[in-house]
Every structure is written in C-alpha cells, then in structure tokens.
Design a protein around this motif. Structure first.
Motif, mmCIF file in Angstrom:
data_model
loop_
_atom_site.group_PDB
_atom_site.id
_atom_site.type_symbol
_atom_site.label_atom_id
_atom_site.label_comp_id
_atom_site.label_asym_id
_atom_site.label_seq_id
_atom_site.Cartn_x
_atom_site.Cartn_y
_atom_site.Cartn_z
ATOM 1 N N MET A 190 12.371 2.212 8.872
ATOM 2 C CA MET A 190 11.847 0.884 9.092
ATOM 3 C C MET A 190 12.851 0.122 9.923
ATOM 4 O O MET A 190 14.047 0.188 9.705
ATOM 5 C CB MET A 190 11.617 0.195 7.743
ATOM 6 N N VAL B 255 7.095 -0.089 10.458
ATOM 7 C CA VAL B 255 7.105 0.982 9.464
ATOM 8 C C VAL B 255 6.374 2.185 10.050
ATOM 9 O O VAL B 255 5.549 2.051 10.947
ATOM 10 C CB VAL B 255 6.444 0.554 8.124
ATOM 11 N N ASN B 256 6.690 3.356 9.538
ATOM 12 C CA ASN B 256 6.021 4.583 9.958
ATOM 13 C C ASN B 256 4.807 4.837 9.073
ATOM 14 O O ASN B 256 4.822 4.513 7.890
ATOM 15 C CB ASN B 256 6.978 5.776 9.854
ATOM 16 N N SER C 9 2.358 7.532 7.186
ATOM 17 C CA SER C 9 2.421 8.885 6.645
ATOM 18 C C SER C 9 1.342 9.746 7.302
ATOM 19 O O SER C 9 0.509 9.248 8.070
ATOM 20 C CB SER C 9 2.209 8.855 5.133
ATOM 21 N N ALA D 143 0.974 3.217 4.994
ATOM 22 C CA ALA D 143 2.179 2.477 5.358
ATOM 23 C C ALA D 143 2.720 1.805 4.112
ATOM 24 O O ALA D 143 1.961 1.405 3.222
ATOM 25 C CB ALA D 143 1.861 1.429 6.417
#
Length: 89
Positions: free
Chosen positions: A1, A10-11, A13, A18
């Motif tokens: 992050m 944020v990444n 999944s 998120a």
C-alpha cells in the motif's frame, strides 16, 4: 500500500478484493463483519461508504417513518446479497 496526494493505493487480490487501510477502518468505525456500500458516483468514481448496522437502528422503526424506510432498505440489500451468495455457490 502506498499513499498519494489523492488517497491510498492498495493492490487487488486474485479475487478482486481490496483491503480498506486500518487507519480508515478505525476512523470510520468499520469493524470485521461490518458492511460497506460500493457504488459509482455521477463522475464515474468508485465510492466506498460505511453502512450503519441494523443494531444502530434499534427502535427507529417505531419512532419514525425514516427509520422504517432504512430498515426496509437494509432488508432488501440483505436479500439481494443472500441471492447472490446462493447463485455464486
């Protein structure tokens, strides 16, 4: 992050999930099991809104029409979610 001038990055999944950063969860009272609404606004931005729990509305249905409307809306959201979960499983 990471943090930018415009917010947190944020990444996602593999499943497209998120994580809401801890600082924001604490600031807005979002606890594990809490519900949030994800919607697109008029400008096309994705907005995440914390939703009050049904416990927050305890007694509201007997004191105001707005309380009744809120409870009905939450029941409809719950029903839609249940139907989606059944469909996805």
């Amino acid at each position: 992050m990471s943090t930018t001038n415009e917010g947190r990055v944020v990444n996602l999944s593999q499943k497209g999930q998120a994580t809401i950063p801890k600082e924001l969860r604490e600031k807005h009272g979002i606890q594990p099991g809490s519900r949030v609404r994800i919607r697109e606004n008029e400008e096309g931005d994705i907005v995440v809104e914390p939703l009050p729990s049904l416990q927050d509305f305890r007694g509201a249905a007997t004191t105001s029409e707005r309380g009744t409307a809120i409870l009905q809306e939450e029941r409809e959201v719950d029903e839609e979610r249940s139907q989606r979960l059944e469909r996805d499983n």
